[in-house]
Write a protein that holds these residues in place. Structure first.
Motif, PDB file in Angstrom:
ATOM      1  N   ALA A   1     -22.868   2.704  13.337  1.00  0.00           N
ATOM      2  CA  ALA A   1     -23.771   2.873  14.369  1.00  0.00           C
ATOM      3  C   ALA A   1     -24.121   4.303  14.790  1.00  0.00           C
ATOM      4  O   ALA A   1     -25.150   4.565  14.945  1.00  0.00           O
ATOM      5  CB  ALA A   1     -23.276   2.304  15.842  1.00  0.00           C
ATOM      6  N   PHE A   2     -23.055   5.087  14.755  1.00  0.00           N
ATOM      7  CA  PHE A   2     -22.966   6.557  14.887  1.00  0.00           C
ATOM      8  C   PHE A   2     -24.067   7.010  13.796  1.00  0.00           C
ATOM      9  O   PHE A   2     -24.749   7.885  13.817  1.00  0.00           O
ATOM     10  CB  PHE A   2     -21.953   7.436  15.177  1.00  0.00           C
ATOM     11  CG  PHE A   2     -21.545   7.089  16.649  1.00  0.00           C
ATOM     12  CD1 PHE A   2     -21.691   7.703  17.558  1.00  0.00           C
ATOM     13  CD2 PHE A   2     -20.611   5.907  16.921  1.00  0.00           C
ATOM     14  CE1 PHE A   2     -21.356   7.550  18.844  1.00  0.00           C
ATOM     15  CE2 PHE A   2     -20.226   5.732  18.133  1.00  0.00           C
ATOM     16  CZ  PHE A   2     -20.533   6.534  19.132  1.00  0.00           C
ATOM     17  N   ILE A   3     -23.502   6.522  12.463  1.00  0.00           N
ATOM     18  CA  ILE A   3     -24.209   7.210  11.244  1.00  0.00           C
ATOM     19  C   ILE A   3     -25.813   6.539  11.264  1.00  0.00           C
ATOM     20  O   ILE A   3     -26.391   7.495  10.974  1.00  0.00           O
ATOM     21  CB  ILE A   3     -23.406   6.575  10.061  1.00  0.00           C
ATOM     22  CG1 ILE A   3     -22.057   7.107  10.003  1.00  0.00           C
ATOM     23  CG2 ILE A   3     -24.137   6.872   8.818  1.00  0.00           C
ATOM     24  CD1 ILE A   3     -21.125   6.446   8.994  1.00  0.00           C
ATOM     25  N   TYR A   4     -25.925   5.332  11.732  1.00  0.00           N
ATOM     26  CA  TYR A   4     -27.165   4.949  11.572  1.00  0.00           C
ATOM     27  C   TYR A   4     -28.064   5.797  12.593  1.00  0.00           C
ATOM     28  O   TYR A   4     -29.256   6.135  12.429  1.00  0.00           O
ATOM     29  CB  TYR A   4     -27.352   3.725  12.163  1.00  0.00           C
ATOM     30  CG  TYR A   4     -26.917   2.505  10.943  1.00  0.00           C
ATOM     31  CD1 TYR A   4     -26.428   2.940   9.754  1.00  0.00           C
ATOM     32  CD2 TYR A   4     -26.657   1.163  11.307  1.00  0.00           C
ATOM     33  CE1 TYR A   4     -25.913   2.122   8.683  1.00  0.00           C
ATOM     34  CE2 TYR A   4     -26.345   0.259  10.208  1.00  0.00           C
ATOM     35  CZ  TYR A   4     -25.926   0.622   9.232  1.00  0.00           C
ATOM     36  OH  TYR A   4     -25.334  -0.413   8.411  1.00  0.00           O
ATOM     37  N   LEU A   5     -27.494   6.168  13.681  1.00  0.00           N
ATOM     38  CA  LEU A   5     -28.562   6.729  14.637  1.00  0.00           C
ATOM     39  C   LEU A   5     -28.711   8.175  14.249  1.00  0.00           C
ATOM     40  O   LEU A   5     -29.809   8.677  14.248  1.00  0.00           O
ATOM     41  CB  LEU A   5     -27.742   6.932  16.031  1.00  0.00           C
ATOM     42  CG  LEU A   5     -28.363   7.737  17.281  1.00  0.00           C
ATOM     43  CD1 LEU A   5     -29.561   6.806  17.550  1.00  0.00           C
ATOM     44  CD2 LEU A   5     -27.544   7.490  18.488  1.00  0.00           C
ATOM     45  N   GLY A   6     -27.612   8.774  13.531  1.00  0.00           N
ATOM     46  CA  GLY A   6     -27.987  10.107  12.883  1.00  0.00           C
ATOM     47  C   GLY A   6     -29.032  10.002  11.853  1.00  0.00           C
ATOM     48  O   GLY A   6     -29.705  10.991  11.814  1.00  0.00           O
ATOM     49  N   PHE A   7     -29.089   9.166  11.122  1.00  0.00           N
ATOM     50  CA  PHE A   7     -30.383   8.739  10.228  1.00  0.00           C
ATOM     51  C   PHE A   7     -31.722   8.537  10.681  1.00  0.00           C
ATOM     52  O   PHE A   7     -32.709   8.765  10.096  1.00  0.00           O
ATOM     53  CB  PHE A   7     -29.741   7.588   9.016  1.00  0.00           C
ATOM     54  CG  PHE A   7     -29.139   8.441   7.934  1.00  0.00           C
ATOM     55  CD1 PHE A   7     -29.862   8.483   6.632  1.00  0.00           C
ATOM     56  CD2 PHE A   7     -27.816   8.371   7.879  1.00  0.00           C
ATOM     57  CE1 PHE A   7     -28.972   9.382   5.678  1.00  0.00           C
ATOM     58  CE2 PHE A   7     -27.094   8.934   6.867  1.00  0.00           C
ATOM     59  CZ  PHE A   7     -27.485   9.462   5.644  1.00  0.00           C
TER      60      PHE A   7
ATOM     61  N   ILE B   1     -25.829  -3.158  18.037  1.00  0.00           N
ATOM     62  CA  ILE B   1     -25.853  -3.357  19.621  1.00  0.00           C
ATOM     63  C   ILE B   1     -25.100  -2.055  20.060  1.00  0.00           C
ATOM     64  O   ILE B   1     -25.542  -1.489  20.929  1.00  0.00           O
ATOM     65  CB  ILE B   1     -24.674  -4.382  19.857  1.00  0.00           C
ATOM     66  CG1 ILE B   1     -25.537  -5.863  19.526  1.00  0.00           C
ATOM     67  CG2 ILE B   1     -24.144  -4.565  21.520  1.00  0.00           C
ATOM     68  CD1 ILE B   1     -24.342  -7.079  19.687  1.00  0.00           C
ATOM     69  N   VAL B   2     -24.307  -1.593  19.094  1.00  0.00           N
ATOM     70  CA  VAL B   2     -23.530  -0.145  19.570  1.00  0.00           C
ATOM     71  C   VAL B   2     -24.693   0.782  19.700  1.00  0.00           C
ATOM     72  O   VAL B   2     -24.603   1.639  20.602  1.00  0.00           O
ATOM     73  CB  VAL B   2     -22.360   0.164  18.643  1.00  0.00           C
ATOM     74  CG1 VAL B   2     -21.845   1.469  19.086  1.00  0.00           C
ATOM     75  CG2 VAL B   2     -21.235  -0.751  18.641  1.00  0.00           C
ATOM     76  N   GLN B   3     -25.474   0.842  18.755  1.00  0.00           N
ATOM     77  CA  GLN B   3     -26.776   1.729  18.644  1.00  0.00           C
ATOM     78  C   GLN B   3     -27.614   1.866  20.082  1.00  0.00           C
ATOM     79  O   GLN B   3     -27.720   2.910  20.464  1.00  0.00           O
ATOM     80  CB  GLN B   3     -27.697   1.677  17.443  1.00  0.00           C
ATOM     81  CG  GLN B   3     -27.140   2.043  16.301  1.00  0.00           C
ATOM     82  CD  GLN B   3     -28.119   1.902  15.040  1.00  0.00           C
ATOM     83  OE1 GLN B   3     -29.093   2.608  14.780  1.00  0.00           O
ATOM     84  NE2 GLN B   3     -28.024   0.629  14.493  1.00  0.00           N
TER      85      GLN B   3
ATOM     86  N   ILE C   1     -14.696  -2.058  13.507  1.00  0.00           N
ATOM     87  CA  ILE C   1     -14.576  -0.572  13.592  1.00  0.00           C
ATOM     88  C   ILE C   1     -15.580  -0.380  12.761  1.00  0.00           C
ATOM     89  O   ILE C   1     -16.369   0.973  12.902  1.00  0.00           O
ATOM     90  CB  ILE C   1     -13.207   0.035  12.963  1.00  0.00           C
ATOM     91  CG1 ILE C   1     -12.138  -0.508  13.949  1.00  0.00           C
ATOM     92  CG2 ILE C   1     -13.321   1.286  12.467  1.00  0.00           C
ATOM     93  CD1 ILE C   1     -10.752  -0.237  13.401  1.00  0.00           C
ATOM     94  N   PHE C   2     -16.176  -0.762  11.700  1.00  0.00           N
ATOM     95  CA  PHE C   2     -17.258  -0.610  10.775  1.00  0.00           C
ATOM     96  C   PHE C   2     -18.480  -0.495  11.499  1.00  0.00           C
ATOM     97  O   PHE C   2     -19.192   0.533  11.323  1.00  0.00           O
ATOM     98  CB  PHE C   2     -16.820  -1.508   9.513  1.00  0.00           C
ATOM     99  CG  PHE C   2     -16.239  -1.339   8.653  1.00  0.00           C
ATOM    100  CD1 PHE C   2     -15.527  -0.131   8.092  1.00  0.00           C
ATOM    101  CD2 PHE C   2     -15.916  -2.471   7.742  1.00  0.00           C
ATOM    102  CE1 PHE C   2     -14.587   0.170   6.969  1.00  0.00           C
ATOM    103  CE2 PHE C   2     -14.836  -2.194   6.684  1.00  0.00           C
ATOM    104  CZ  PHE C   2     -14.440  -1.029   6.390  1.00  0.00           C
ATOM    105  N   GLY C   3     -18.545  -1.520  12.205  1.00  0.00           N
ATOM    106  CA  GLY C   3     -19.769  -1.541  13.017  1.00  0.00           C
ATOM    107  C   GLY C   3     -19.995  -0.323  13.904  1.00  0.00           C
ATOM    108  O   GLY C   3     -21.121   0.090  13.979  1.00  0.00           O
ATOM    109  N   VAL C   4     -19.131  -0.026  14.639  1.00  0.00           N
ATOM    110  CA  VAL C   4     -19.054   1.099  15.561  1.00  0.00           C
ATOM    111  C   VAL C   4     -19.250   2.345  14.629  1.00  0.00           C
ATOM    112  O   VAL C   4     -20.264   3.209  15.238  1.00  0.00           O
ATOM    113  CB  VAL C   4     -17.731   1.100  16.435  1.00  0.00           C
ATOM    114  CG1 VAL C   4     -17.684   2.490  17.103  1.00  0.00           C
ATOM    115  CG2 VAL C   4     -17.632   0.161  17.297  1.00  0.00           C
ATOM    116  N   VAL C   5     -18.594   2.640  13.727  1.00  0.00           N
ATOM    117  CA  VAL C   5     -18.539   3.807  13.272  1.00  0.00           C
ATOM    118  C   VAL C   5     -19.993   4.096  12.504  1.00  0.00           C
ATOM    119  O   VAL C   5     -20.745   5.235  12.523  1.00  0.00           O
ATOM    120  CB  VAL C   5     -17.560   3.932  12.049  1.00  0.00           C
ATOM    121  CG1 VAL C   5     -17.870   5.344  10.825  1.00  0.00           C
ATOM    122  CG2 VAL C   5     -16.154   4.097  12.364  1.00  0.00           C
TER     123      VAL C   5
END
Length: 201
Positions: free
Chosen positions: A21-27, A81-83, A15-19
């Motif tokens: 991933a979206f934050i990382y993409l935003g940054f 991976i999710v990113q 769950i941490f990894g998925v959440v």
């Protein structure tokens, strides 16, 4: 490595990894904006460096909360991976970058045999991830083409960013989550509960 893990720990790490991933993409896009702003001043190389530590934060949070061997590495790899799956402009090579960053953070915890999760170690993990990622970027992102002065400056900025945005902020976020009680079934939550019991006795 995951044989010693409980199912709920694997689920939380995922769950941490998925959440994140979206934050990382935003940054990623935020960093591009910073880079564009700094370009006229000749400081474009620092556009991503000042916020680079945010891309290590899931490894710090997962390790600090779960406290199991591999938590830093696997959480970072999952985020990478999710990113890629959600369409990061960085492409598939991002998975390699994520793995290297995760290994960098994991190295700091391995140095303590996964027994010390103090702020000092969390900060060291963020700094280690910064160094590992910079070494990879030397070959993959063309950092070697920078002048010696810029190489030193960008490396130092990335290390400080790793220390603050991954180490310090990662601990703060984890502690805030633990304070709500949602982590009571995990290592960090159990540690806080023991401290409360000692204070009450």
């Amino acid at each position: 490595m995951l044989k010693e893990w409980k199912l709920k720990e694997i689920v939380l790490m995922s769950i941490f990894g998925v959440v994140f991933a979206f934050i990382y993409l935003g940054f990623y896009f935020f960093g591009q904006g910073l880079r564009n702003i700094l370009t006229p001043f000749g400081l474009a190389p620092f556009g991503y460096e000042v916020i680079f530590g945010i891309w290590f934060i899931v490894s710090i949070i997962a390790a600090y909360v779960i406290r199991k061997k591999g938590a830093a590495f696997w959480s970072e790899l999952i985020a990478g991976i999710v990113q890629v799956l959600i369409g990061s402009p960085a492409g598939p090579q991002l998975i390699i970058s994520a793995a290297i960053q995760g290994l960098g953070a994991e190295a700091a915890f391995a140095a303590t045999k996964w027994k010390n999760y103090s702020l000092t170690v969390l900060v060291a993990a963020g700094m280690s991830a910064a160094v590992f990622s910079y070494a990879w970027g030397w070959f993959q992102s063309g950092l070697a083409a920078l002048t010696p002065g810029l190489i030193i400056a960008t490396l130092l900025v990335r290390i400080v960013s790793g220390a603050l945005l991954a180490g310090v902020l990662g601990k703060w976020i984890s502690d805030q989550l633990a304070a709500t009680g949602v982590l009571r079934g995990y290592a960090l939550g159990k540690e806080r509960q023991k401290k409360r019991v000692r204070k009450a006795s």
